[in-house]
Design a protein around this motif. Structure first.
Motif, short mmCIF file in Angstrom:
data_model
loop_
_atom_site.label_atom_id
_atom_site.label_comp_id
_atom_site.label_asym_id
_atom_site.label_seq_id
_atom_site.Cartn_x
_atom_site.Cartn_y
_atom_site.Cartn_z
N PHE A 187 -28.21 55.66 8.44
CA PHE A 187 -28.89 56.87 8.92
C PHE A 187 -30.33 56.52 9.25
O PHE A 187 -30.80 55.41 8.97
CB PHE A 187 -28.81 58.01 7.91
N GLN A 221 -33.63 61.28 8.49
CA GLN A 221 -32.53 61.78 7.67
C GLN A 221 -32.73 61.40 6.20
O GLN A 221 -32.45 62.19 5.30
CB GLN A 221 -31.19 61.23 8.19
N GLU A 259 -35.31 63.70 4.75
CA GLU A 259 -34.75 65.03 4.50
C GLU A 259 -33.90 65.03 3.23
O GLU A 259 -33.98 65.95 2.42
CB GLU A 259 -33.89 65.48 5.69
N LYS A 260 -33.06 64.01 3.07
CA LYS A 260 -32.22 63.91 1.88
C LYS A 260 -33.07 63.81 0.62
O LYS A 260 -32.79 64.46 -0.40
CB LYS A 260 -31.28 62.70 1.97
#
Length: 188
Positions: free
Chosen positions: A94, A98, A101-102
């Motif tokens: 990813f 991303q 964000e995770k």
């Protein structure tokens, strides 16, 4: 040189405070260290952990091995999860956005759990205090009632004893009078 991320004990007896340090694995526990990256205070509930996230992540990425306790602390603060996400970015699983964000979602969830625990502890403490005050008030009322009951019947009992003593004395005097009269009657 094998580097370890470990705890260095400070504080009073029974009240430990730990520094999270990066040290040579051959150095003594409270001895020489390379860099101090945070503190850990287990005396508070929940435990207080302050770490320099970026420095700690840099040391973990460069190969410093955390001890078991430090591994749990770093996992709790998200350093190891961040390293895991960086590994996924390096492999192309990813993108960096991303991963960010995770990680932010994980931090929000973790913060919610911590806040919930603090709220539960504070409400439990307040409930325990209210219950203790209620129990103390009930005990005080019971004690006051017992004292009042102890003081009130004493006056009534003396009157009852006096009332009971009078008929008993009358009966006793009648018997003694009758006994003195009876022998006199038999002699005649």
């Amino acid at each position: 040189m094998a580097t370890k991320i470990r705890l260095q004990r400070h504080g009073k007896k029974g009240k430990p405070l730990y520094y999270i340090v990066v040290a040579d694995s051959r150095a003594p526990r409270d001895g020489r260290f390379i860099e101090r990256v945070g503190t850990y205070n287990p005396n508070t509930n929940p435990a207080t952990i302050d770490i320099n996230f970026d420095k700690t992540l840099e040391w973990v990425n460069s190969g410093a091995q955390p001890t078991d306790t430090c591994r749990a602390i770093l996992s709790y603060k998200g350093v190891l999860y961040r390293k895991h996400l960086q590994g996924g970015v390096a492999k192309g699983a990813f993108t960096e956005e991303q991963a960010a964000e995770k990680f932010q979602a994980w931090l929000d969830q973790k913060e919610g759990k911590i806040t919930g625990k603090k709220d539960n502890l504070s409400t439990a403490k307040a409930d325990a205090r209210k219950a203790a005050l209620a129990a103390e008030a009930k005990k005080k009322e019971d004690r006051a009632a017992a004292i009042a009951a102890k003081n009130t019947p004493v006056a009534e009992e003396t009157e009852e004893v006096a009332d009971e003593a009078t008929p008993a004395e009358d009966a006793a005097t009648e018997e003694t009078e009758g006994a003195t009269e009876a022998p006199a009657a038999t002699e005649e």
